[in-house]
Design a protein around this motif. Structure first.
Motif, short mmCIF file in Angstrom:
data_model
loop_
_atom_site.label_atom_id
_atom_site.label_comp_id
_atom_site.label_asym_id
_atom_site.label_seq_id
_atom_site.Cartn_x
_atom_site.Cartn_y
_atom_site.Cartn_z
N SER A 175 -28.05 12.19 70.04
CA SER A 175 -28.36 12.35 68.62
C SER A 175 -27.62 11.31 67.79
O SER A 175 -26.49 10.91 68.11
CB SER A 175 -27.96 13.74 68.12
OG SER A 175 -28.82 14.74 68.64
N CYS A 206 -28.02 11.86 64.12
CA CYS A 206 -27.68 12.75 63.00
C CYS A 206 -26.54 13.70 63.39
O CYS A 206 -26.30 13.95 64.57
CB CYS A 206 -28.90 13.54 62.56
SG CYS A 206 -29.51 14.69 63.80
N LYS A 246 -32.27 14.49 59.43
CA LYS A 246 -32.70 13.95 60.72
C LYS A 246 -34.04 13.23 60.59
O LYS A 246 -34.97 13.76 59.97
CB LYS A 246 -32.81 15.08 61.76
CG LYS A 246 -33.16 14.62 63.17
CD LYS A 246 -32.96 15.74 64.18
CE LYS A 246 -33.17 15.25 65.60
NZ LYS A 246 -32.78 16.25 66.61
N ALA A 282 -28.33 18.22 66.83
CA ALA A 282 -27.57 17.20 66.12
C ALA A 282 -26.19 17.09 66.75
O ALA A 282 -25.77 17.96 67.51
CB ALA A 282 -27.44 17.56 64.64
#
Length: 399
Positions: free
Chosen positions: A142, A144, A157, A175
Motif C-alpha cells: 500500500s 496510502c 486511496k 492501507a
C-alpha cells in the motif's frame, strides 16, 4: 463463543436448503444475464433475489443471525450462479470473500460482531478496495496510510479497482498502518456507506465480466478507529482471504465451464438425432473436454479439503506448501476454464460462436478470459517459483 457442531444429516439438509434458495436466484440471474452483459450494468435484479433468499449473510455464525454456512456451501452457490450469470456469481463470491475476513478475524470485536449482525439483518453488500494505483496490482503493498484523528481515522486511496463500489453498502479497504509504516505493514478497515466519498476515475467497458462494474475511484473517508480490524492484513490474507478467494473464484469459473459443456453436449445430442447410428463430429473432443471439467472439479474439491484441514492447524495454515497449493489452484482453474470453454466452442462450431444461438458460448468465453487476469497468473507463478525454493516435496496422497 461456542460453535454448534452439525451432524452429517444436518449438513446435508442445510446444503439442500442452500441449493433451493440459490436456484431461485439463478432463475432471476439467467433472465437478465444477456442485458447485464450487453449494457455492462450491475445485476440489480439478481442482487435483490440474493437478498430475498437471505444468502448474503449465509456465512455468518447462527448466533449473529446468519446460517453458519461452510465454504463448500458457498462454493456450490457460486457454481450454480456461474452457470447462468458469471457477473452475478463473481459479485456474490467477492462479497463472501470479504465476509470471510470478518468471520475469521472479527469475532473478538464488539463493533465487527455488530456489523456482521447488520449484514444478516439488512442483507448488506460488501465490496473490496485492496488494490491501489502505483503498486502494480500488488494487494500486499500500500501507498496510502491510516491518518488517526482522535477516535476517528481518515483515509485517502487511489483505488484503481473497486468492483461494484458505487452499489455496495460497505467497503473493506487496506492501507498502511500509519504514515511511518512500511508498504507491507497493512491493516484492513470496514468503512460504511455515508462514511466515504467515491470519485470515479476509471470506467468499466471490458471484454467480459461486464456486470461486476469494477470501476476505479478516488476514495476519501472519515470513520471511527474501532472499524479497523485488529489483526495485520498479512495474517488476514494468508489465513483466510487467499484460500477463500481462490476456491470461490474457481467455483465461479467451474460454473461457467460447466454450462459451456452442457451446451456442447446438447449440440452433440441433437446432431446424433439427425444422423442415427453415426458419431457426430466433435463427440471425441467433447469427451476430452468433459474429462478436463472433471479434473477442474477435483482440483476445487481438493482445495476445499486442504483448507478445511489447514484451519485446524495454524502451522499448516501458514505453511509454504499450503500457500503453493492455493496459488496453484487459482492458476490451474483459471487456465482450465478458458480452455474448456474454447473446446466447447470447437465442438459447437459456428453455432457456439454466434450470439443468437441456443448453443452460444460467446459470453462464456469472454467471461472466462478474465480468470487469468484476476491477480495476473504470471504474478502468481512468479511468487510461487520463489516459494518452491523453500517448500517441501509432496510425497503422500493424504498429507
Amino acid at each position: 463463543m461456542g460453535i454448534a457442531i452439525k451432524t452429517a444429516d444436518q449438513k446435508a439438509a442445510a446444503a439442500v436448503a442452500f441449493r433451493q434458495r440459490a436456484e431461485a436466484v439463478a432463475i432471476v440471474a439467467k433472465q437478465y444475464a444477456g442485458e447485464v452483459d450487453r449494457d455492462a450494468r450491475f445485476p440489480h435484479e439478481a442482487l435483490q433475489a440474493l437478498k430475498e433468499a437471505r444468502l448474503l449473510g449465509m456465512q455468518v455464525a447462527v448466533d449473529l443471525g446468519g446460517d453458519g454456512a461452510g465454504l463448500s456451501d458457498i462454493a456450490e452457490v457460486c457454481t450454480m450462479l456461474g452457470q447462468d450469470c458469471a457477473s452475478t456469481a463473481m459479485i456474490f463470491a467477492m462479497h463472501q470473500i470479504k465476509t470471510s475476513s470478518l468471520v475469521s478475524h472479527g469475532c473478538d470485536s464488539k463493533w465487527h460482531r455488530g456489523f456482521m449482525q447488520a449484514i444478516c439483518e439488512q442483507q448488506l453488500l460488501l465490496a473490496s478496495a485492496t488494490t491501489e494505483g502505483g503498486v502494480g496490482g500488488d494487494m500486499r503493498s500500500s501507498i496510502c496510510a491510516i491518518e488517526p484523528e482522535g477516535d476517528m481515522f481518515r483515509l485517502h486511496k487511489e483505488a484503481n479497482v473497486i468492483s461494484y463500489g458505487s452499489v455496495a453498502d460497505a467497503i473493506l479497504i487496506t492501507a498502511r498502518r500509519n504514515a511511518e509504516a512500511s508498504s507491507s505493514d497493512q491493516v484492513m478497515a470496514v468503512v460504511l456507506k455515508g462514511q466515504y466519498n467515491l470519485q470515479k476515475k476509471l470506467a468499466w467497458d471490458t471484454l467480459g465480466m461486464r456486470g461486476t462494474c469494477s470501476e476505479g475511484f478516488k476514495f476519501d473517508s472519515l470513520a471511527p478507529r474501532e472499524q479497523i480490524l485488529d489483526k495485520p492484513f498479512a495474517e488476514i490474507a494468508g489465513q483466510s482471504m487467499l484460500a477463500t478467494a481462490h476456491i470461490l473464484w474457481g467455483s465461479v469459473w467451474f460454473g461457467i465451464a460447466s454450462d459451456a459443456i452442457a451446451r456442447a453436449r446438447m449440440y452433440i445430442r441433437n446432431e446424433a438425432r439427425k444422423n442415427p447410428g453415426t458419431i457426430p463430429n466433435g463427440a471425441v473432443r467433447l469427451t476430452q473436454a468433459v474429462a478436463s471439467l472433471q479434473r477442474m472439479k477435483a482440483d476445487i474439491l481438493d482445495g476445499l479439503r486442504r483448507f478445511e484441514t489447514a484451519k485446524e492447524n495454524d502451522e499448516e495454515l501458514s505453511s509454504v506448501s499450503f500457500a503453493i497449493a492455493m496459488n496453484n489452484l487459482k492458476v490451474n482453474c483459471s487456465t482450465a476454464a478458458a480452455d474448456i470453454v474454447r473446446e466447447a466452442m470447437l465442438v459447437t462450431g459456428i453455432n457456439g460462436y454466434r450470439n443468437d444461438s441456443p448453443y452460444s458460448v460467446s459470453r462464456h468465453m469472454r467471461d472466462a478470459m478474465s480468470a487469468a487476469l484476476m491477480v495476473n497468473n504470471d504474478r502468481i507463478v512468479g511468487n510461487v517459483s520463489k516459494l518452491m525454493l523453500i517448500g517441501r516435496n509432496e510425497t503422500s496422497l493424504f498429507n
